[in-house]
Design a protein around this motif. Structure first.
Motif, PDB file in Angstrom:
ATOM      1  N   MET A   4      49.991 -29.399  45.779  1.00  0.00           N
ATOM      2  CA  MET A   4      48.764 -29.665  45.030  1.00  0.00           C
ATOM      3  C   MET A   4      47.748 -30.394  45.907  1.00  0.00           C
ATOM      4  O   MET A   4      46.550 -30.078  45.880  1.00  0.00           O
ATOM      5  CB  MET A   4      49.063 -30.489  43.783  1.00  0.00           C
ATOM      6  N   ALA A   5      48.202 -31.342  46.701  1.00  0.00           N
ATOM      7  CA  ALA A   5      47.299 -32.079  47.574  1.00  0.00           C
ATOM      8  C   ALA A   5      46.680 -31.146  48.620  1.00  0.00           C
ATOM      9  O   ALA A   5      45.478 -31.209  48.892  1.00  0.00           O
ATOM     10  CB  ALA A   5      48.040 -33.228  48.256  1.00  0.00           C
ATOM     11  N   VAL A   6      47.498 -30.276  49.177  1.00  0.00           N
ATOM     12  CA  VAL A   6      46.992 -29.314  50.147  1.00  0.00           C
ATOM     13  C   VAL A   6      45.992 -28.376  49.481  1.00  0.00           C
ATOM     14  O   VAL A   6      44.948 -28.048  50.041  1.00  0.00           O
ATOM     15  CB  VAL A   6      48.150 -28.519  50.787  1.00  0.00           C
ATOM     16  N   GLY A   7      46.279 -27.961  48.247  1.00  0.00           N
ATOM     17  CA  GLY A   7      45.373 -27.097  47.508  1.00  0.00           C
ATOM     18  C   GLY A   7      44.029 -27.744  47.252  1.00  0.00           C
ATOM     19  O   GLY A   7      42.980 -27.095  47.367  1.00  0.00           O
ATOM     20  N   VAL A   8      44.032 -29.031  46.916  1.00  0.00           N
ATOM     21  CA  VAL A   8      42.776 -29.742  46.669  1.00  0.00           C
ATOM     22  C   VAL A   8      41.955 -29.836  47.950  1.00  0.00           C
ATOM     23  O   VAL A   8      40.747 -29.590  47.958  1.00  0.00           O
ATOM     24  CB  VAL A   8      43.050 -31.145  46.079  1.00  0.00           C
ATOM     25  N   VAL A   9      42.604 -30.183  49.056  1.00  0.00           N
ATOM     26  CA  VAL A   9      41.896 -30.306  50.328  1.00  0.00           C
ATOM     27  C   VAL A   9      41.351 -28.948  50.776  1.00  0.00           C
ATOM     28  O   VAL A   9      40.183 -28.830  51.171  1.00  0.00           O
ATOM     29  CB  VAL A   9      42.823 -30.910  51.410  1.00  0.00           C
ATOM     30  N   MET A  10      42.178 -27.907  50.678  1.00  0.00           N
ATOM     31  CA  MET A  10      41.735 -26.569  51.071  1.00  0.00           C
ATOM     32  C   MET A  10      40.630 -26.062  50.144  1.00  0.00           C
ATOM     33  O   MET A  10      39.680 -25.432  50.593  1.00  0.00           O
ATOM     34  CB  MET A  10      42.912 -25.588  51.073  1.00  0.00           C
ATOM     35  N   GLY A  11      40.743 -26.359  48.862  1.00  0.00           N
ATOM     36  CA  GLY A  11      39.715 -25.948  47.916  1.00  0.00           C
ATOM     37  C   GLY A  11      38.375 -26.589  48.209  1.00  0.00           C
ATOM     38  O   GLY A  11      37.322 -25.938  48.139  1.00  0.00           O
ATOM     39  N   SER A  12      38.386 -27.866  48.561  1.00  0.00           N
ATOM     40  CA  SER A  12      37.116 -28.529  48.874  1.00  0.00           C
ATOM     41  C   SER A  12      36.538 -27.990  50.186  1.00  0.00           C
ATOM     42  O   SER A  12      35.318 -27.850  50.318  1.00  0.00           O
ATOM     43  CB  SER A  12      37.304 -30.043  48.954  1.00  0.00           C
ATOM     44  N   ALA A  13      37.395 -27.658  51.146  1.00  0.00           N
ATOM     45  CA  ALA A  13      36.907 -27.090  52.402  1.00  0.00           C
ATOM     46  C   ALA A  13      36.304 -25.706  52.169  1.00  0.00           C
ATOM     47  O   ALA A  13      35.234 -25.391  52.684  1.00  0.00           O
ATOM     48  CB  ALA A  13      38.039 -27.007  53.416  1.00  0.00           C
ATOM     49  N   VAL A  14      36.974 -24.888  51.351  1.00  0.00           N
ATOM     50  CA  VAL A  14      36.456 -23.562  51.043  1.00  0.00           C
ATOM     51  C   VAL A  14      35.161 -23.671  50.256  1.00  0.00           C
ATOM     52  O   VAL A  14      34.224 -22.901  50.468  1.00  0.00           O
ATOM     53  CB  VAL A  14      37.521 -22.735  50.282  1.00  0.00           C
ATOM     54  N   LEU A  65      32.357 -17.435  41.513  1.00  0.00           N
ATOM     55  CA  LEU A  65      33.057 -16.210  41.885  1.00  0.00           C
ATOM     56  C   LEU A  65      33.313 -16.130  43.388  1.00  0.00           C
ATOM     57  O   LEU A  65      34.397 -15.725  43.817  1.00  0.00           O
ATOM     58  CB  LEU A  65      32.268 -14.988  41.422  1.00  0.00           C
ATOM     59  N   LEU A  66      32.344 -16.534  44.175  1.00  0.00           N
ATOM     60  CA  LEU A  66      32.553 -16.527  45.623  1.00  0.00           C
ATOM     61  C   LEU A  66      33.647 -17.503  46.041  1.00  0.00           C
ATOM     62  O   LEU A  66      34.482 -17.197  46.900  1.00  0.00           O
ATOM     63  CB  LEU A  66      31.250 -16.840  46.347  1.00  0.00           C
ATOM     64  N   ILE A  67      33.676 -18.678  45.430  1.00  0.00           N
ATOM     65  CA  ILE A  67      34.723 -19.657  45.740  1.00  0.00           C
ATOM     66  C   ILE A  67      36.085 -19.120  45.313  1.00  0.00           C
ATOM     67  O   ILE A  67      37.074 -19.219  46.050  1.00  0.00           O
ATOM     68  CB  ILE A  67      34.425 -21.013  45.084  1.00  0.00           C
ATOM     69  N   ALA A  68      36.154 -18.527  44.117  1.00  0.00           N
ATOM     70  CA  ALA A  68      37.426 -17.992  43.629  1.00  0.00           C
ATOM     71  C   ALA A  68      37.938 -16.882  44.531  1.00  0.00           C
ATOM     72  O   ALA A  68      39.127 -16.827  44.861  1.00  0.00           O
ATOM     73  CB  ALA A  68      37.256 -17.482  42.202  1.00  0.00           C
ATOM     74  N   ILE A  69      37.059 -15.993  44.966  1.00  0.00           N
ATOM     75  CA  ILE A  69      37.462 -14.904  45.854  1.00  0.00           C
ATOM     76  C   ILE A  69      37.937 -15.449  47.200  1.00  0.00           C
ATOM     77  O   ILE A  69      38.968 -15.026  47.731  1.00  0.00           O
ATOM     78  CB  ILE A  69      36.297 -13.906  46.042  1.00  0.00           C
ATOM     79  N   TYR A  72      41.350 -17.165  46.769  1.00  0.00           N
ATOM     80  CA  TYR A  72      42.423 -16.193  46.553  1.00  0.00           C
ATOM     81  C   TYR A  72      42.809 -15.492  47.849  1.00  0.00           C
ATOM     82  O   TYR A  72      43.986 -15.420  48.192  1.00  0.00           O
ATOM     83  CB  TYR A  72      42.005 -15.164  45.496  1.00  0.00           C
ATOM     84  N   PHE A  73      41.820 -14.967  48.566  1.00  0.00           N
ATOM     85  CA  PHE A  73      42.133 -14.184  49.751  1.00  0.00           C
ATOM     86  C   PHE A  73      42.456 -15.028  50.974  1.00  0.00           C
ATOM     87  O   PHE A  73      43.164 -14.565  51.871  1.00  0.00           O
ATOM     88  CB  PHE A  73      40.987 -13.213  50.077  1.00  0.00           C
ATOM     89  N   CYS A  74      41.961 -16.245  51.042  1.00  0.00           N
ATOM     90  CA  CYS A  74      42.195 -17.071  52.233  1.00  0.00           C
ATOM     91  C   CYS A  74      43.335 -18.071  52.075  1.00  0.00           C
ATOM     92  O   CYS A  74      43.856 -18.556  53.077  1.00  0.00           O
ATOM     93  CB  CYS A  74      40.920 -17.818  52.608  1.00  0.00           C
ATOM     94  N   ILE A  75      43.707 -18.385  50.846  1.00  0.00           N
ATOM     95  CA  ILE A  75      44.755 -19.389  50.645  1.00  0.00           C
ATOM     96  C   ILE A  75      45.949 -18.809  49.895  1.00  0.00           C
ATOM     97  O   ILE A  75      47.082 -18.866  50.370  1.00  0.00           O
ATOM     98  CB  ILE A  75      44.200 -20.625  49.897  1.00  0.00           C
ATOM     99  N   ILE A  76      45.720 -18.240  48.720  1.00  0.00           N
ATOM    100  CA  ILE A  76      46.829 -17.827  47.863  1.00  0.00           C
ATOM    101  C   ILE A  76      47.586 -16.643  48.444  1.00  0.00           C
ATOM    102  O   ILE A  76      48.821 -16.664  48.520  1.00  0.00           O
ATOM    103  CB  ILE A  76      46.317 -17.525  46.441  1.00  0.00           C
TER     104      ILE A  76
END
Length: 136
Positions: A4-14, A65-69, A72-76
């Motif tokens: 979860m911590a990695v997801g938050v950091v990666m999400g803010s970077a994206v 939508l751009l953030i979600a895409i 999804y494609f760069c992390i998940i």
């Protein structure tokens, strides 16, 4: 917890990367087409000092939508691929598809109905329970 911590950091970077793309690429393209770099001034309805801005909503949806895409494609997708590769390397096989809880409930209800009708001597064809009798 670490995931979860990695997801938050990666999400803010994206998010910052996508915001840069929106501000430096998409907004200028919108300015070329509509004459304004921001859609919040377009598609507005004003009445008695209240303003509804559909353009701002469209920009927020586009940004989302751009953030979600990108997430999804760069992390998940890469993380799922790495998990599949690690399972394959360790020899762990995926479990066969187990019946869903709804299917399990239906099977249990069918079994109960069959037991009731066997104990009362009724024919299972005209059970009258309203439950489907075939396999899904």
């Amino acid at each position: 917890m670490v995931d979860m911590a990695v997801g938050v950091v990666m999400g803010s970077a994206v998010t910052s990367v996508v915001n840069a793309i929106v501000n430096n690429l998409i907004s200028p393209l919108i300015a070329m087409i509509f004459g304004k770099p921001d859609l919040s001034g377009l598609l507005t309805i004003s009445y008695r000092n209240a303003t509804i801005s559909f353009g701002a909503i469209l920009m927020a949806l586009l940004n989302f939508l751009l953030i979600a895409i990108a997430v999804y494609f760069c992390i998940i997708m890469p993380i799922n691929k790495l998990r599949q590769l690690s399972r394959a390397a360790s020899g762990i096989k995926d479990q066969p598809n187990a019946p869903s809880p709804q299917d399990q409930s239906l099977q249990l209800l069918r079994q109960i109905a069959a037991d009731i009708h066997q104990s009362t001597g009724a024919d299972s064809q005209d059970a009258g329970t309203g439950l489907p009798t075939g396999q899904n």
